[in-house]
Design an enzyme around this catalytic site. Structure first.
Site, PDB file in Angstrom:
ATOM      1  CG  ASP A 259      -0.868  -7.865   3.536  1.00  0.00           C
ATOM      2  OD1 ASP A 259      -1.843  -8.496   3.964  1.00  0.00           O
ATOM      3  OD2 ASP A 259      -0.916  -7.116   2.539  1.00  0.00           O
TER       4      ASP A 259
ATOM      5  CG  ASN B 203       8.940  -5.414   2.711  1.00  0.00           C
ATOM      6  OD1 ASN B 203       9.114  -4.576   1.822  1.00  0.00           O
ATOM      7  ND2 ASN B 203       7.771  -5.581   3.312  1.00  0.00           N
TER       8      ASN B 203
ATOM      9  CG  ASN C  30       7.550  -0.908   0.236  1.00  0.00           C
ATOM     10  OD1 ASN C  30       8.203  -0.956  -0.808  1.00  0.00           O
ATOM     11  ND2 ASN C  30       7.538  -1.890   1.105  1.00  0.00           N
TER      12      ASN C  30
ATOM     13  CE1 TYR D  51       0.608  -0.400  -1.565  1.00  0.00           C
ATOM     14  CE2 TYR D  51       2.330  -0.175   0.100  1.00  0.00           C
ATOM     15  CZ  TYR D  51       1.744  -0.885  -0.941  1.00  0.00           C
ATOM     16  OH  TYR D  51       2.301  -2.064  -1.370  1.00  0.00           O
TER      17      TYR D  51
ATOM     18  CE1 TYR E 124      -3.815  -0.549   3.514  1.00  0.00           C
ATOM     19  CE2 TYR E 124      -1.693  -0.309   2.423  1.00  0.00           C
ATOM     20  CZ  TYR E 124      -2.762  -1.101   2.814  1.00  0.00           C
ATOM     21  OH  TYR E 124      -2.776  -2.437   2.512  1.00  0.00           O
TER      22      TYR E 124
ATOM     23  CD1 TRP F 281       1.102  -4.765  -2.633  1.00  0.00           C
ATOM     24  CD2 TRP F 281       3.156  -5.586  -2.963  1.00  0.00           C
ATOM     25  NE1 TRP F 281       1.234  -5.874  -1.831  1.00  0.00           N
ATOM     26  CE2 TRP F 281       2.480  -6.404  -2.023  1.00  0.00           C
ATOM     27  CE3 TRP F 281       4.460  -5.927  -3.338  1.00  0.00           C
ATOM     28  CZ2 TRP F 281       3.075  -7.531  -1.445  1.00  0.00           C
ATOM     29  CZ3 TRP F 281       5.046  -7.037  -2.759  1.00  0.00           C
ATOM     30  CH2 TRP F 281       4.351  -7.816  -1.825  1.00  0.00           C
TER      31      TRP F 281
ATOM     32  CE  LYS G  32      -2.845  -2.309  -1.262  1.00  0.00           C
ATOM     33  NZ  LYS G  32      -3.225  -3.291  -0.218  1.00  0.00           N
TER      34      LYS G  32
HETATM   35  C1  GCB Z   1       3.327  -3.240   2.192  1.00  0.00           C
HETATM   36  C2  GCB Z   1       3.976  -4.553   2.383  1.00  0.00           C
HETATM   37  C3  GCB Z   1       3.284  -5.657   1.611  1.00  0.00           C
HETATM   38  C4  GCB Z   1       1.771  -5.506   1.739  1.00  0.00           C
HETATM   39  C5  GCB Z   1       1.382  -4.180   1.146  1.00  0.00           C
HETATM   40  C6  GCB Z   1      -0.133  -3.931   1.259  1.00  0.00           C
HETATM   41  O1  GCB Z   1       3.896  -2.213   2.400  1.00  0.00           O
HETATM   42  O2  GCB Z   1       5.347  -4.524   2.078  1.00  0.00           O
HETATM   43  O3  GCB Z   1       3.718  -6.892   2.118  1.00  0.00           O
HETATM   44  O4  GCB Z   1       1.086  -6.555   1.121  1.00  0.00           O
HETATM   45  O5  GCB Z   1       2.025  -3.150   1.829  1.00  0.00           O
HETATM   46  O6  GCB Z   1      -0.858  -4.275   0.348  1.00  0.00           O
HETATM   47  O7  GCB Z   1      -0.555  -3.426   2.294  1.00  0.00           O
END
Ligand code: GCB
Length: 583
Positions: free
Chosen positions: A165, A404, A455, A457, A461, A538, A558
């Site tokens: 990404d 990652n 990680n 979200y 998400y 992030w 983000k």
């Molecule tokens: C993640 C990735 C990162 C993305 C982020 C996102 O898990 O490690 O590279 O930019 O999510 O914003 O979706």
């Protein structure tokens, strides 16, 4: 691997400025004319990514050709001369005066060639073919097609089709240096430090190509200390131990550095020397904790990108300074080099400013389908080796990250990462090694990694817009992970997109309020978990991505700062947690 430097035995010059450049969309083998002579092209800035410098070719990933012509500086003829590239993304082939020097695969890590035999005093023609195309057997991968059963294509359908990404910027992205050393020279230095009570200890391994008639002399200075030690190398290596009474330890709050000066002596004459900064510190994982100098530390910081308009991922010294200023203003003490090793200059400043760095290889978006797997494995091994060789002497680097978010549910992933883990440990037994996962409970590599990096979200998400549902899920998962692995946990990414200037009360997705609330509530929850050793938001700044339906304006929003480094609401809210006394 030593960074080139100026002193009375060494010199370095940068081949920066405007080079001659050409896209080669047909891959038409411009090679003949471009390897030997100066063909028709257009000016390009080096170092810089090529993508945003022109009106055409933003999404063109290669191949492309660079040329420059240089004369040797005065006094260099007859000396040992090396040509060093800080980072070329992705595949570089290099010719000097029509002769091939070699190639290097993978961006973000340096490579060099001894050009002594080929270089002339004037009119040297240097040619580089750069191929940044995305392919399934490259790391990081892209243009992956086929059965989605054994890997996720979270970035499926984006353009360019990267398996990660961030925009796949290409070109000569860090300085190209030409440097001279004596013919018998200090090839490498490895520093390891320890302490007991107030007594510091520095172990120095010096590698050189000198014969046994040489001596190696070290002088350590700083913080009231000044001592000299000598050793005779055997088998081309010298090992020296320095004692430092009343040592001034390196830490995030007190980034004390000593000056180490190393000399190579032959027949009582100093033939080479090298100077570097050394920080005395220890780092280890014990139980639920991450211990710096035997004291628990808590990481507050970010994932970031080397990313800025026009230069793309090109090295920009003012931006390095600016990003540290922003992180200091926020009260951060740490960052991860998401998702590739950052410039060497970035790490020099981390040593100086007291930032704790998780240094990550370029292995992002890995998947384990057999097709191309051996090639990807070899590249990952190469990256681990090159990253540790480059960064092993930085006190700021406290953890190595192997990858990652690998799509590592496949059984092969266990051995794949176990080998990389063992490789990293054998190259450097002094630092914890990890990888950063989105799989959580199913991440096989957490069985052997020294700490768990996750990680998450929830609230973005998944459980989109609903933090009341998201937070308990995070809490339960963290507890479950800790119960399963019994290791410290770093929340290595969490956050939400916020379009700058978009507001909503009550908070809703994409507003500055929602981003701020999500991040603050995550932090409040993390602080209740005794096994959590840090929070990495992030992202520090908005950054460019490929185009796709989830990335308005081809940006990931983000960032708690905009791409041009202006704070969003979240920046102020986080600052009030990280620097309460200043707000
Ligand atoms: C993640 C990735 C990162 C993305 C982020 C996102 O898990 O490690 O590279 O930019 O999510 O914003 O979706």
């Amino acid at each position: 691997m030593l960074f080139p430097q100026f002193n009375s035995h060494r010199q370095v010059t940068a081949l920066s400025d405007f080079w001659n450049f050409r896209f080669d969309p047909q891959d038409a083998g411009l090679s003949n004319s471009w390897q030997t002579g100066f063909a028709e092209g257009r000016p390009i800035a080096v170092p810089s990514s090529w993508n945003d410098q022109f009106e055409d070719g933003r999404d063109f990933l290669g191949p492309a050709w660079y040329q420059t012509v240089f004369d040797l500086p005065w006094g260099w003829s007859g000396k040992r001369i090396t040509l060093r590239f800080g980072s070329v993304n992705y595949l570089a082939e290099v010719w000097l005066n029509g002769q091939p020097l070699g190639m290097h695969e993978g961006g973000h890590l340096p490579f060099e060639f001894d050009v002594t035999a080929l270089v002339q005093s004037s009119d040297n023609k240097l040619v580089i073919r750069v191929d940044g195309r995305l392919a399934h057997d490259r790391v990081p991968p892209g243009n992956v097609t086929g059965d989605a059963a054994d890997f996720f294509l979270s970035h499926d359908g984006n353009y360019p089709q990267a398996q990660f990404d961030f925009f796949p910027y290409c070109g000569i992205q860090r300085p190209v240096l030409l440097y001279v050393t004596p013919s018998d020279f200090i090839r490498d230095i490895t520093i390891q430090t320890a302490f007991e009570g107030s007594h510091g200890h520095i172990h120095v391994l010096v590698e050189n190509v000198a014969e046994s008639s040489s001596d190696v002399r070290l002088q350590l200075m700083g913080h009231g200390h000044d001592s000299t030690t000598e050793a005779v190398p055997s088998g081309g290596m010298a090992e020296l131990d320095l004692d430092v009474p009343d040592v001034a330890l390196w830490s995030s709050a007190t980034p004390n550095l000593y000056d180490l000066h190393i000399e190579l002596i032959q027949s009582e004459e100093v033939v080479d020397s090298y100077s570097m900064k050394v920080g005395v510190r220890t780092i280890r994982v014990e139980g639920n904790q991450l211990l710096l100098n035997n004291e628990p530390i808590y990481l507050k910081g970010f994932g970031r990108h080397e990313d800025f308009p026009v230069v793309g991922r090109g090295y920009l010294p003012a931006l390095v300074v600016k990003d540290y200023a922003l992180m200091q203003w926020m009260g951060a003490n740490s960052f991860r080099t998401t998702h590739y090793p950052y410039s060497e200059q970035m790490l020099d400043l981390a040593d100086q400013l007291g930032f704790l760095v998780i240094d990550e290889t370029p292995a992002v978006g890995l998947y384990f389908r057999e097709d191309g797997l051996e090639k990807r494995r070899a590249l990952c091994q190469q990256y681990v080796k090159e990253m540790i060789a480059r960064d092993k002497n930085h006190p700021s680097v406290i953890i190595w990250s192997l990858a990652n978010e690998p799509h590592s549910t496949a059984p092969q992933a266990y051995t794949f990462f176990e080998q990389l883990y063992q490789q990293a440990k054998s190259l450097d037994s002094t630092r914890p090694v990890t990888l950063v996962s989105f799989l959580g409970m199913d991440e096989q590599a957490f069985e052997f990694c020294d700490l768990v990096c996750l990680n998450r979200y929830f609230g973005w998400y998944s459980q989109s817009g609903n933090l009341d549902e998201a937070l308990p899920m995070l809490s339960a998962e963290l507890d479950g992970l800790h119960e399963k692995y019994g290791k410290p946990i770093l929340l290595a990414e969490f956050g939400a997109d916020a379009i700058p200037g978009h507001h909503a009360q009550p908070p809703e997705m994409f507003s500055e309020e929602y981003q701020a609330e999500l991040v603050v509530r995550y932090i409040e929850l993390l602080r209740q978990k005794p096994y959590v050793v840090g929070e990495h938001i992030w992202n520090l700044c908005d950054f460019k991505t490929s185009q796709g339906v989830t990335r308005a304006g081809a940006l990931n929003y983000k960032g708690v700062f905009t791409r041009d480094r202006r704070p969003k609401l979240a920046a102020h809210r986080i600052r009030s947690i990280w620097r309460p006394s200043e707000v």
